[in-house]
Design a protein around this motif. Structure first.
Motif, mmCIF file in Angstrom:
data_model
loop_
_atom_site.group_PDB
_atom_site.id
_atom_site.type_symbol
_atom_site.label_atom_id
_atom_site.label_comp_id
_atom_site.label_asym_id
_atom_site.label_seq_id
_atom_site.Cartn_x
_atom_site.Cartn_y
_atom_site.Cartn_z
ATOM 1 N N MET A 1 0.953 -0.828 -0.233
ATOM 2 C CA MET A 1 0.211 -0.222 -0.010
ATOM 3 C C MET A 1 1.395 1.297 -0.227
ATOM 4 S SD MET A 1 -3.057 -0.986 -0.374
ATOM 5 C CE MET A 1 -4.428 0.773 0.425
ATOM 6 N N SER A 2 2.606 1.560 0.520
ATOM 7 C CA SER A 2 3.087 2.143 0.588
ATOM 8 C C SER A 2 3.557 2.468 -0.600
ATOM 9 C CB SER A 2 3.550 2.578 1.999
ATOM 10 O OG SER A 2 4.175 1.000 1.550
ATOM 11 N N GLY A 3 3.203 1.716 -1.925
ATOM 12 C CA GLY A 3 4.179 1.831 -2.559
ATOM 13 C C GLY A 3 4.412 2.878 -3.525
ATOM 14 N N CYS A 4 2.952 4.223 -3.552
ATOM 15 C CA CYS A 4 2.739 5.760 -4.044
ATOM 16 C C CYS A 4 4.688 6.347 -3.767
ATOM 17 C CB CYS A 4 1.934 6.122 -4.022
ATOM 18 S SG CYS A 4 1.248 6.427 -2.308
ATOM 19 N N LEU A 5 4.671 5.848 -2.301
ATOM 20 C CA LEU A 5 6.232 6.745 -1.847
ATOM 21 C C LEU A 5 6.809 6.436 -1.722
ATOM 22 C CD1 LEU A 5 3.325 8.801 0.325
ATOM 23 C CD2 LEU A 5 4.490 9.579 -1.843
ATOM 24 N N ASP A 6 7.595 4.707 -2.619
ATOM 25 C CA ASP A 6 8.279 4.165 -1.868
ATOM 26 C C ASP A 6 9.501 4.425 -2.734
ATOM 27 O OD1 ASP A 6 7.429 2.159 -0.153
ATOM 28 O OD2 ASP A 6 7.125 1.096 -1.854
ATOM 29 N N ARG A 88 -1.263 -6.983 1.699
ATOM 30 C CA ARG A 88 -0.928 -7.794 0.747
ATOM 31 C C ARG A 88 -1.395 -9.538 0.939
ATOM 32 N NH1 ARG A 88 2.985 -3.839 1.922
ATOM 33 N NH2 ARG A 88 4.409 -5.399 2.297
ATOM 34 N N GLY A 89 -1.223 -9.674 2.321
ATOM 35 C CA GLY A 89 -1.218 -10.809 2.673
ATOM 36 C C GLY A 89 -0.248 -11.733 3.368
ATOM 37 N N ASP A 90 0.935 -10.601 2.636
ATOM 38 C CA ASP A 90 2.218 -11.012 3.178
ATOM 39 C C ASP A 90 1.964 -11.413 4.784
ATOM 40 O OD1 ASP A 90 3.055 -10.759 0.929
ATOM 41 O OD2 ASP A 90 3.303 -9.571 1.152
ATOM 42 N N ALA A 91 1.530 -11.524 5.536
ATOM 43 C CA ALA A 91 1.962 -12.087 7.174
ATOM 44 C C ALA A 91 2.424 -13.049 7.326
ATOM 45 C CB ALA A 91 0.587 -11.054 7.697
ATOM 46 N N TYR A 92 2.793 -13.769 8.538
ATOM 47 C CA TYR A 92 2.921 -14.899 8.367
ATOM 48 C C TYR A 92 1.233 -15.192 9.898
ATOM 49 C CZ TYR A 92 4.608 -18.223 11.472
ATOM 50 O OH TYR A 92 5.027 -19.967 12.090
ATOM 51 N N PRO A 94 -2.272 -15.049 8.842
ATOM 52 C CA PRO A 94 -3.489 -13.700 8.416
ATOM 53 C C PRO A 94 -4.650 -13.769 9.639
ATOM 54 C CG PRO A 94 -3.451 -16.194 8.551
ATOM 55 C CD PRO A 94 -2.316 -16.138 9.505
ATOM 56 N N GLY A 95 -4.841 -13.540 10.832
ATOM 57 C CA GLY A 95 -5.563 -13.247 11.556
ATOM 58 C C GLY A 95 -6.984 -13.858 11.716
ATOM 59 N N ALA A 96 -8.184 -13.166 11.955
ATOM 60 C CA ALA A 96 -9.099 -13.846 12.299
ATOM 61 C C ALA A 96 -10.105 -14.284 10.771
ATOM 62 C CB ALA A 96 -9.930 -13.583 13.109
ATOM 63 N N LEU A 97 -9.622 -13.463 10.269
ATOM 64 C CA LEU A 97 -10.952 -13.757 8.648
ATOM 65 C C LEU A 97 -9.707 -13.226 7.824
ATOM 66 C CD1 LEU A 97 -13.736 -11.051 9.137
ATOM 67 C CD2 LEU A 97 -14.048 -13.197 9.387
ATOM 68 N N GLY A 98 -8.208 -13.148 7.972
ATOM 69 C CA GLY A 98 -7.582 -13.390 6.943
ATOM 70 C C GLY A 98 -7.345 -12.260 6.435
ATOM 71 N N THR A 99 -6.694 -12.311 4.735
ATOM 72 C CA THR A 99 -6.738 -10.859 4.136
ATOM 73 C C THR A 99 -8.004 -10.043 3.879
ATOM 74 O OG1 THR A 99 -4.605 -12.196 3.290
ATOM 75 C CG2 THR A 99 -5.139 -9.564 2.205
ATOM 76 N N SER A 100 -9.267 -10.851 3.154
ATOM 77 C CA SER A 100 -9.671 -10.141 3.316
ATOM 78 C C SER A 100 -10.873 -9.150 4.575
ATOM 79 C CB SER A 100 -10.848 -11.209 2.365
ATOM 80 O OG SER A 100 -11.438 -12.037 3.655
ATOM 81 N N GLY A 101 -10.536 -9.420 6.045
ATOM 82 C CA GLY A 101 -11.133 -8.648 6.914
ATOM 83 C C GLY A 101 -10.169 -7.598 6.693
ATOM 84 N N ARG A 103 -8.968 -6.038 4.940
ATOM 85 C CA ARG A 103 -8.952 -5.153 3.875
ATOM 86 C C ARG A 103 -10.174 -4.982 3.850
ATOM 87 N NH1 ARG A 103 -7.029 -8.827 -1.068
ATOM 88 N NH2 ARG A 103 -4.786 -8.568 -0.813
ATOM 89 N N VAL A 104 -11.594 -5.601 4.689
ATOM 90 C CA VAL A 104 -12.684 -4.741 5.134
ATOM 91 C C VAL A 104 -12.167 -4.059 6.354
ATOM 92 C CG1 VAL A 104 -15.359 -5.117 5.803
ATOM 93 C CG2 VAL A 104 -13.965 -7.136 3.894
ATOM 94 N N TRP A 105 -11.459 -4.382 7.332
ATOM 95 C CA TRP A 105 -11.300 -2.964 8.103
ATOM 96 C C TRP A 105 -10.739 -2.032 7.551
ATOM 97 C CZ3 TRP A 105 -12.632 -3.104 13.288
ATOM 98 C CH2 TRP A 105 -11.447 -2.797 14.440
ATOM 99 N N MET A 106 -10.411 -2.472 7.158
ATOM 100 C CA MET A 106 -8.945 -0.635 6.227
ATOM 101 C C MET A 106 -10.018 0.454 5.552
ATOM 102 S SD MET A 106 -6.149 0.279 5.284
ATOM 103 C CE MET A 106 -5.130 0.260 4.991
ATOM 104 N N VAL A 107 -11.359 -0.965 4.906
ATOM 105 C CA VAL A 107 -12.275 0.542 4.030
ATOM 106 C C VAL A 107 -13.778 0.693 5.395
ATOM 107 C CG1 VAL A 107 -13.998 -0.552 2.895
ATOM 108 C CG2 VAL A 107 -12.369 -1.259 2.262
#
Length: 165
Positions: A1-6, A88-92, A94-101, A103-107
């Motif tokens: 997500m921080s690719g625009c300022l990398d 991105r789904g690179d985390a060791y 993933p949490g309760a709902l994984g990457t989609s959860g 992303r929903v939290w972020m939205v």
């Protein structure tokens, strides 16, 4: 997500400063600290303005106007609670709902932030500009508070880089 300022540090490293005032390596090394200090300062100034509005003009606005700043702060916490690797789904783990959860939290966090800014815009323009209520400082103050909190959210999320350890 921080690719625009990398690539910010890379583009600044190609600039040669003949006067020797700007050290681009120093800026690239301290990017996380600079963005954190800037975001924290914007957040503090935003709440300082809102507290000043409450202290100076407490008779000229509804107490419900404070909710925009509260939702902006909740949005800041929600957006910055997740790391970019979790998105991105690179985390060791993933949490309760994984990457989609995540992303929903972020939205939902961005919806809180945008909603607070839109609500503050309505307070300023719908209540103080359109109806020509004087003084207009409470409307301007609450709008500036939410604008600064939103800018702090964006800077704190996208201004930092995550190093892989």
């Amino acid at each position: 997500m921080s690719g625009c300022l990398d690539n910010c540090g890379e583009c600044c490293s190609n600039i040669s400063c003949t006067c020797g005032i700007i050290d681009t390596d120093w800026l690239a090394e301290r990017r996380n600290a600079i963005s954190s200090i800037l975001a924290g300062s914007l957040f503090a100034v935003g709440w300082w303005i809102a507290i000043d509005v409450g202290a100076v003009d407490s008779d000229h606005f509804s107490k419900a106007y404070w909710t925009c700043g509260v939702f902006g702060t909740i949005g800041l916490l929600m957006v910055n609670a997740v790391s970019n690797s979790q998105l991105r789904g690179d985390a060791y783990v993933p949490g309760a709902l994984g990457t989609s959860g995540t992303r929903v939290w972020m939205v939902i966090g961005f919806l809180c932030s945008f909603g607070a800014l839109i609500g503050a815009s309505f307070i300023l323009f719908g209540e103080y500009v359109y109806k020509k209520i004087e003084p207009s400082y409470p409307g301007t103050g609450f709008f500036m508070q939410n604008l600064l909190i939103f800018m702090a959210t964006i800077i704190f999320k996208f201004g930092r880089v995550e190093d892989s350890y």
